[in-house]
Design a protein around this motif. Sequence first.
Motif, PDB file in Angstrom:
ATOM      1  N   ARG A 197      40.376  44.319  42.542  1.00  0.00           N
ATOM      2  CA  ARG A 197      40.849  45.147  43.657  1.00  0.00           C
ATOM      3  C   ARG A 197      42.361  45.038  43.808  1.00  0.00           C
ATOM      4  O   ARG A 197      43.044  46.031  44.077  1.00  0.00           O
ATOM      5  CB  ARG A 197      40.166  44.734  44.959  1.00  0.00           C
ATOM      6  CG  ARG A 197      38.658  44.900  44.947  1.00  0.00           C
ATOM      7  CD  ARG A 197      38.097  44.911  46.358  1.00  0.00           C
ATOM      8  NE  ARG A 197      38.384  43.693  47.090  1.00  0.00           N
ATOM      9  CZ  ARG A 197      37.597  42.629  47.081  1.00  0.00           C
ATOM     10  NH1 ARG A 197      36.492  42.618  46.346  1.00  0.00           N
ATOM     11  NH2 ARG A 197      37.909  41.560  47.795  1.00  0.00           N
ATOM     12  N   TYR A 198      42.901  43.853  43.634  1.00  0.00           N
ATOM     13  CA  TYR A 198      44.353  43.670  43.749  1.00  0.00           C
ATOM     14  C   TYR A 198      45.079  44.370  42.611  1.00  0.00           C
ATOM     15  O   TYR A 198      46.158  44.933  42.793  1.00  0.00           O
ATOM     16  CB  TYR A 198      44.711  42.182  43.735  1.00  0.00           C
ATOM     17  CG  TYR A 198      43.986  41.358  44.764  1.00  0.00           C
ATOM     18  CD1 TYR A 198      43.641  41.890  46.009  1.00  0.00           C
ATOM     19  CD2 TYR A 198      43.627  40.043  44.496  1.00  0.00           C
ATOM     20  CE1 TYR A 198      42.966  41.129  46.943  1.00  0.00           C
ATOM     21  CE2 TYR A 198      42.967  39.276  45.433  1.00  0.00           C
ATOM     22  CZ  TYR A 198      42.630  39.824  46.651  1.00  0.00           C
ATOM     23  OH  TYR A 198      41.964  39.083  47.586  1.00  0.00           O
ATOM     24  N   LEU A 199      44.466  44.328  41.424  1.00  0.00           N
ATOM     25  CA  LEU A 199      45.089  44.956  40.267  1.00  0.00           C
ATOM     26  C   LEU A 199      45.181  46.466  40.456  1.00  0.00           C
ATOM     27  O   LEU A 199      46.155  47.097  40.040  1.00  0.00           O
ATOM     28  CB  LEU A 199      44.281  44.624  39.009  1.00  0.00           C
ATOM     29  CG  LEU A 199      44.904  44.977  37.654  1.00  0.00           C
ATOM     30  CD1 LEU A 199      46.249  44.286  37.488  1.00  0.00           C
ATOM     31  CD2 LEU A 199      43.957  44.582  36.519  1.00  0.00           C
ATOM     32  N   LYS A 200      44.183  47.054  41.116  1.00  0.00           N
ATOM     33  CA  LYS A 200      44.185  48.499  41.342  1.00  0.00           C
ATOM     34  C   LYS A 200      45.334  48.920  42.260  1.00  0.00           C
ATOM     35  O   LYS A 200      45.781  50.068  42.210  1.00  0.00           O
ATOM     36  CB  LYS A 200      42.849  48.934  41.936  1.00  0.00           C
ATOM     37  CG  LYS A 200      41.688  48.881  40.950  1.00  0.00           C
ATOM     38  CD  LYS A 200      40.389  49.322  41.596  1.00  0.00           C
ATOM     39  CE  LYS A 200      39.237  49.293  40.594  1.00  0.00           C
ATOM     40  NZ  LYS A 200      37.942  49.679  41.216  1.00  0.00           N
ATOM     41  N   GLY A 201      45.789  48.020  43.105  1.00  0.00           N
ATOM     42  CA  GLY A 201      46.878  48.345  44.027  1.00  0.00           C
ATOM     43  C   GLY A 201      48.253  48.106  43.452  1.00  0.00           C
ATOM     44  O   GLY A 201      49.259  48.156  44.170  1.00  0.00           O
ATOM     45  N   THR A 202      48.306  47.835  42.142  1.00  0.00           N
ATOM     46  CA  THR A 202      49.568  47.577  41.445  1.00  0.00           C
ATOM     47  C   THR A 202      49.651  48.490  40.232  1.00  0.00           C
ATOM     48  O   THR A 202      48.796  48.438  39.360  1.00  0.00           O
ATOM     49  CB  THR A 202      49.639  46.106  40.968  1.00  0.00           C
ATOM     50  OG1 THR A 202      49.374  45.240  42.057  1.00  0.00           O
ATOM     51  CG2 THR A 202      51.004  45.791  40.387  1.00  0.00           C
ATOM     52  N   LYS A 203      50.649  49.327  40.167  1.00  0.00           N
ATOM     53  CA  LYS A 203      50.827  50.219  39.026  1.00  0.00           C
ATOM     54  C   LYS A 203      51.719  49.543  37.989  1.00  0.00           C
ATOM     55  O   LYS A 203      52.952  49.477  38.133  1.00  0.00           O
ATOM     56  CB  LYS A 203      51.452  51.549  39.480  1.00  0.00           C
ATOM     57  CG  LYS A 203      51.910  52.456  38.345  1.00  0.00           C
ATOM     58  CD  LYS A 203      50.814  52.785  37.338  1.00  0.00           C
ATOM     59  CE  LYS A 203      51.373  53.702  36.233  1.00  0.00           C
ATOM     60  NZ  LYS A 203      50.396  53.881  35.141  1.00  0.00           N
ATOM     61  N   LEU A 204      51.094  48.995  36.947  1.00  0.00           N
ATOM     62  CA  LEU A 204      51.860  48.383  35.871  1.00  0.00           C
ATOM     63  C   LEU A 204      52.614  49.466  35.107  1.00  0.00           C
ATOM     64  O   LEU A 204      52.087  50.562  34.879  1.00  0.00           O
ATOM     65  CB  LEU A 204      50.932  47.628  34.923  1.00  0.00           C
ATOM     66  CG  LEU A 204      50.146  46.454  35.509  1.00  0.00           C
ATOM     67  CD1 LEU A 204      49.241  45.847  34.443  1.00  0.00           C
ATOM     68  CD2 LEU A 204      51.086  45.391  36.067  1.00  0.00           C
ATOM     69  N   LEU A 205      53.827  49.147  34.692  1.00  0.00           N
ATOM     70  CA  LEU A 205      54.672  50.114  33.998  1.00  0.00           C
ATOM     71  C   LEU A 205      54.964  49.651  32.576  1.00  0.00           C
ATOM     72  O   LEU A 205      55.493  48.556  32.373  1.00  0.00           O
ATOM     73  CB  LEU A 205      55.992  50.301  34.753  1.00  0.00           C
ATOM     74  CG  LEU A 205      55.881  50.880  36.165  1.00  0.00           C
ATOM     75  CD1 LEU A 205      57.231  50.798  36.869  1.00  0.00           C
ATOM     76  CD2 LEU A 205      55.389  52.323  36.132  1.00  0.00           C
ATOM     77  N   SER A 206      54.618  50.476  31.604  1.00  0.00           N
ATOM     78  CA  SER A 206      55.007  50.188  30.227  1.00  0.00           C
ATOM     79  C   SER A 206      56.520  50.326  30.130  1.00  0.00           C
ATOM     80  O   SER A 206      57.174  50.841  31.046  1.00  0.00           O
ATOM     81  CB  SER A 206      54.331  51.172  29.272  1.00  0.00           C
ATOM     82  OG  SER A 206      54.829  52.488  29.489  1.00  0.00           O
ATOM     83  N   LEU A 207      57.081  49.899  29.012  1.00  0.00           N
ATOM     84  CA  LEU A 207      58.528  50.029  28.850  1.00  0.00           C
ATOM     85  C   LEU A 207      58.948  51.488  28.895  1.00  0.00           C
ATOM     86  O   LEU A 207      59.996  51.834  29.455  1.00  0.00           O
ATOM     87  CB  LEU A 207      58.972  49.389  27.533  1.00  0.00           C
ATOM     88  CG  LEU A 207      58.835  47.862  27.436  1.00  0.00           C
ATOM     89  CD1 LEU A 207      59.375  47.373  26.093  1.00  0.00           C
ATOM     90  CD2 LEU A 207      59.547  47.160  28.590  1.00  0.00           C
TER      91      LEU A 207
END
Length: 332
Positions: A271-281
């Motif tokens: 659930r926490y991961l869904k609230g974080t938009k990881l950005l590729s380079l």
Amino acid sequence: MGSARHFIRGAALALLALVAIGATAPKASAADGPLRIGYSDWPGWVAWQVAIDKGWFKESGVDVDFEWFDYSASMDAFGAGKIDAVTVTNGDTLVMGSGGSKGVMIMLTDYSNGNDMIIGKPGLKKLTDLKGKKVGLESGLVEHLLLLNGLKKAGMTDADVEIVNVKTNDTPQVLSDDAISAVGAWQPVAGQAMKGVPGAKPLYTSADQPGLIYDVVTVSPTSFAGRKDDWAKVMKVWDKVVAFITDPKTQPDAVKIMAARSGVPPEEYVRYLKGTKLLSLAEGAKVFKDADGFGSLYGSTRNADDFNVKAGVYKESQDVKSYIDPSLAGAK
């Protein structure tokens, strides 16, 4: 997950701590020693644990030493020159610099995509319902920024609500107070607040303003200048991390690694991961453009600078460009 991060999560206290220890610009690590990187409990930074556990840095030919901290403590360590780089928000990079610990943002890890939120009691449906009511949050910290952003979009100002200064970890109890109509918190504290008051729900979250809160790797200028090739290798590993976490086939393994580092069950960590938009380079490179608005690291950081000054975190506006180095980000 603890109350690890964020813009300016603990920034005012961290700034005082930096000043108190007479912080100076961090020193570069030895040319043949490990790059020392401080990280803390936020999904966009815990993501590095995947590369650590998989041995990807060694495979890439770069020697790194990741050191685990509480968020404010990581800022203190950077200020004291004990680490070469630290994972912080773009706004907190300015806070450290104002205290004498200049750093440069060389890459983005993510932006908050819903983990930060303004939570209203049952019956409240939107921010305009808060007019004339009390909102509990930590003044000067990220949820304060989030509230002001939401109020502005709703045609309101902070004069339309009464902000009650409350420690973020205390917001679950405070939401139960009859006098308080809403609170500002980030996950997992936000979830605890909603669980304690059945029917409470988010009125506004960081997903409503993508790019308001960017998370970055901030490096000391001396370390970056002296070991640029090594930092480039670190950044290439990040793309491998993002691909592993976002691939449905490997994500369960990634979640187990990240959840173990944070000390929570994997099903909760998802659930926490869904609230974080990881950005590729490549995604991050698009943000390393000098433009206004939240789609630009420059624009978002200028907004953070304005907020820091108005909130009294530091007195005068800073030169945002001096805190950003796009040379390895692939920006065009």
